[in-house]
Design a protein around this motif. Structure first.
Motif, mmCIF file in Angstrom:
data_model
loop_
_atom_site.group_PDB
_atom_site.id
_atom_site.type_symbol
_atom_site.label_atom_id
_atom_site.label_comp_id
_atom_site.label_asym_id
_atom_site.label_seq_id
_atom_site.Cartn_x
_atom_site.Cartn_y
_atom_site.Cartn_z
ATOM 1 N N PHE A 117 -13.056 117.570 104.320
ATOM 2 C CA PHE A 117 -13.276 117.188 105.710
ATOM 3 C C PHE A 117 -14.377 116.135 105.761
ATOM 4 O O PHE A 117 -14.699 115.530 104.742
ATOM 5 N N ASN A 118 -14.937 115.920 106.961
ATOM 6 C CA ASN A 118 -15.909 114.851 107.154
ATOM 7 C C ASN A 118 -17.352 115.324 107.254
ATOM 8 O O ASN A 118 -18.259 114.607 106.856
ATOM 9 N N SER A 119 -17.582 116.489 107.833
ATOM 10 C CA SER A 119 -18.944 116.931 108.117
ATOM 11 C C SER A 119 -19.079 118.415 107.829
ATOM 12 O O SER A 119 -18.080 119.148 107.751
ATOM 13 N N GLY A 120 -20.332 118.857 107.741
ATOM 14 C CA GLY A 120 -20.584 120.269 107.505
ATOM 15 C C GLY A 120 -20.043 121.141 108.616
ATOM 16 O O GLY A 120 -19.469 122.208 108.360
ATOM 17 N N ALA A 121 -20.233 120.726 109.871
ATOM 18 C CA ALA A 121 -19.728 121.517 110.992
ATOM 19 C C ALA A 121 -18.219 121.663 110.911
ATOM 20 O O ALA A 121 -17.664 122.739 111.165
ATOM 21 N N GLU A 122 -17.548 120.583 110.546
ATOM 22 C CA GLU A 122 -16.087 120.634 110.428
ATOM 23 C C GLU A 122 -15.672 121.594 109.309
ATOM 24 O O GLU A 122 -14.679 122.333 109.446
ATOM 25 N N ALA A 123 -16.426 121.600 108.223
ATOM 26 C CA ALA A 123 -16.115 122.522 107.128
ATOM 27 C C ALA A 123 -16.279 123.971 107.575
ATOM 28 O O ALA A 123 -15.413 124.826 107.304
ATOM 29 N N ILE A 251 -24.021 124.051 102.741
ATOM 30 C CA ILE A 251 -24.057 122.640 103.114
ATOM 31 C C ILE A 251 -25.398 122.006 102.790
ATOM 32 O O ILE A 251 -25.463 120.890 102.274
ATOM 33 N N GLN A 252 -26.502 122.695 103.071
ATOM 34 C CA GLN A 252 -27.818 122.159 102.743
ATOM 35 C C GLN A 252 -28.310 122.618 101.375
ATOM 36 O O GLN A 252 -29.063 121.915 100.721
ATOM 37 N N THR A 276 -19.260 123.008 101.908
ATOM 38 C CA THR A 276 -20.142 122.015 101.298
ATOM 39 C C THR A 276 -20.113 120.731 102.115
ATOM 40 O O THR A 276 -19.168 120.452 102.840
ATOM 41 N N ALA A 277 -21.166 119.947 101.979
ATOM 42 C CA ALA A 277 -21.252 118.614 102.594
ATOM 43 C C ALA A 277 -22.510 117.949 102.051
ATOM 44 O O ALA A 277 -22.714 117.912 100.850
ATOM 45 N N LYS A 278 -23.357 117.430 102.938
ATOM 46 C CA LYS A 278 -24.661 116.822 102.658
ATOM 47 C C LYS A 278 -24.770 116.164 101.289
ATOM 48 O O LYS A 278 -24.385 115.027 101.118
ATOM 49 N N GLY A 279 -25.298 116.867 100.279
ATOM 50 C CA GLY A 279 -25.604 116.241 99.003
ATOM 51 C C GLY A 279 -24.411 115.875 98.147
ATOM 52 O O GLY A 279 -24.574 115.277 97.084
ATOM 53 N N MET A 280 -23.208 116.197 98.590
ATOM 54 C CA MET A 280 -22.031 116.033 97.737
ATOM 55 C C MET A 280 -21.681 114.586 97.456
ATOM 56 O O MET A 280 -21.214 114.268 96.360
ATOM 57 N N ALA A 281 -21.871 113.669 98.407
ATOM 58 C CA ALA A 281 -21.323 112.321 98.258
ATOM 59 C C ALA A 281 -22.375 111.228 98.360
ATOM 60 O O ALA A 281 -22.048 110.089 98.687
ATOM 61 N N GLY A 282 -23.631 111.552 98.085
ATOM 62 C CA GLY A 282 -24.645 110.529 97.969
ATOM 63 C C GLY A 282 -24.880 109.705 99.219
ATOM 64 O O GLY A 282 -25.331 108.560 99.133
ATOM 65 N N GLY A 283 -24.584 110.249 100.385
ATOM 66 C CA GLY A 283 -24.834 109.551 101.633
ATOM 67 C C GLY A 283 -23.587 109.221 102.423
ATOM 68 O O GLY A 283 -23.683 108.831 103.592
ATOM 69 N N LEU A 284 -22.418 109.356 101.836
ATOM 70 C CA LEU A 284 -21.192 109.118 102.585
ATOM 71 C C LEU A 284 -20.689 110.415 103.198
ATOM 72 O O LEU A 284 -20.946 111.496 102.666
#
Length: 428
Positions: A117-123, A251-252, A276-284
């Motif tokens: 997905f795109n964001s932590g909330a969406e996950a 996520i964090q 998961t989100a945040k640190g996974m894609a280096g800023g994307l």
């Protein structure tokens, strides 16, 4: 090293703030109104030329560096090939490879599946969707001090009213909140705190109606609260015995932030679903839900997805970021940051609060349950060119999320500024 050429914020940042007021919605806040021109590992360089030490990593996002060479190279290579097709229309290898990596890295040796997905909330929202679909139950259990996002459902899961929920309701139903283990405030051991939570669930919800329990293994916005040892294993056992899915919101905390790939690993907890989100894609922008194969595969085709979820450029960034974490052993780097920072902060804070954390996810909670001291300390750091963040239900927590690749000299310089700000901020 850091360098201040102007006051903070400088004249060019002030000009941009004036422009912002006529263009950007007032509801979007900023911790520090300096406008960034470029970044280096551990440094943010603003439009006035000030070099600020970054102890926030964009809220735990740029742990691998900013920009990270492998992330940048992957993005450039992918954007030159194609930027988007929508995986639900015509798929591509990068999405598959990111899912393979998530399946291999998240806790547990069982067979897994992932969806992006795109964001932590969406996950988190999709994890709840999956749990409800698979169990046929509606109730979702969350905890005091939790933060899970800003969508309607994740606002319901989030504990803090202001600024996240105030006048944004009504919220999604069938969400139930129970006490969190909070060692600094409740003094309970993990098993005792877990029993307290179970009692509330059994009395107010009924275990047979619970689809999932959603928990941050170390709470983020709520105050970097790590539950007492034994709390998470007891929660995992309770869920397993009652057919309730355990959702770990990593996520964090994920991707080396706490000194392991995922914070659940500190006590050997294996969740059914991991977000998961945040640190996974280096800023994307990229997020995921990973879990037991039989759970993810139970959802009907078309039931999961999204137009931008698993965008090919973001997937390329994630592959570069994960390679960086592995090659540089950023779990060990996080543990080194903890070993350097925690003793110094404990000496500075003394009896005026609690210093806690794991890896490079560290916090100072000031004893008073008011935001004044934390705000004063943060303001002093900002004026000296060190970016720190506050958090906590009462706004009385200062949190540190330095890049995992921060050079030792920058970390030492930033912590020295923080030590001085704490000593002066608490009136010593």
């Amino acid at each position: 090293m850091s360098r201040l050429l102007t006051q903070i914020p400088g004249p060019r940042s002030q000009e941009l703030t004036a422009r912002r007021k006529g263009a950007v919605a007032a509801g979007v806040g900023s911790t520090l109104p300096v406008y960034i021109d470029h970044a280096e590992d551990g440094l943010l360089v603003d439009v006035d030329g000030n070099r600020l030490i970054d102890l926030g990593s964009g809220i735990a996002v740029t742990g691998v560096g900013n920009p990270a060479p492998r992330v940048a190279a992957g993005v450039h290579e992918q954007i030159d090939r194609f930027s988007h097709t929508c995986f639900m229309v015509t798929p591509y290898e990068g999405y598959v490879e990111v899912c393979e990596r998530l399946n291999a890295l998240t806790p547990g040796t069982h067979e897994k599946r992932s969806v992006l997905f795109n964001s932590g909330a969406e996950a988190v929202e999709n994890a709840v969707k999956i749990a409800r679909h698979v169990t046929g139950r509606a109730a979702v259990v969350v905890f005091d001090h939790a933060y899970h996002g800003r969508t309607n459902l994740t606002m319901a899961l989030t504990a803090k009213a202001m600024p996240y929920k105030h006048r944004f309701g009504p919220f999604a139903p069938e969400v139930y909140r129970v006490p969190m283990s909070y060692p600094f405030r409740d003094g309970l051991g993990g098993p005792e705190a877990a029993a307290r939570a179970f009692d509330v669930i059994e009395k107010q919800v009924g275990a047979s109606d619970v689809a999932c329990v959603v928990i941050e293994p170390v709470q983020g916005e709520g105050g970097f609260i790590a539950p007492a040892p034994g709390f998470l294993p007891a929660l995992s056992a309770w869920c397993r015995e009652r057919g309730v899915l355990l959702v770990a919101d990593e996520i964090q905390t994920g991707f080396c932030r706490t000194g392991t790939w995922f914070a659940c690993e500190h006590e050997g907890v294996v969740p059914d679903l991991v977000t998961t989100a945040k640190g996974m894609a280096g800023g994307l922008p990229l997020a995921g839900v990973t879990g037991r194969a039989e759970v993810l595969d139970a959802v009907h085709p078309g039931g999961l997805g999204g137009t931008y979820g698993g965008n090919p450029v973001a997937c390329a960034a994630a592959l570069g970021a994960i390679d960086t974490m592995t090659e540089l052993d950023l779990n060990a780097a996080a543990r080194r940051i903890e070993a350097f920072v925690l003793p110094r902060l404990r000496a500075a804070v003394g009896a005026d609060g609690d210093v806690r954390g794991r890896g490079a996810m560290l916090a100072v909670e000031f004893a008073a349950q008011t935001p004044e001291v934390a705000a004063r300390v943060a303001a002093a750091c900002h004026a000296s060119g060190v970016v720190v963040l506050t958090c906590g239900t009462y706004g009385n927590v200062l949190r540190l999320l330095p890049p995992l690749v921060i050079p030792d000299d920058l970390l030492a310089e930033g912590v020295a500024v923080l030590e001085k700000a704490i000593t002066e901020g608490v009136g010593r």
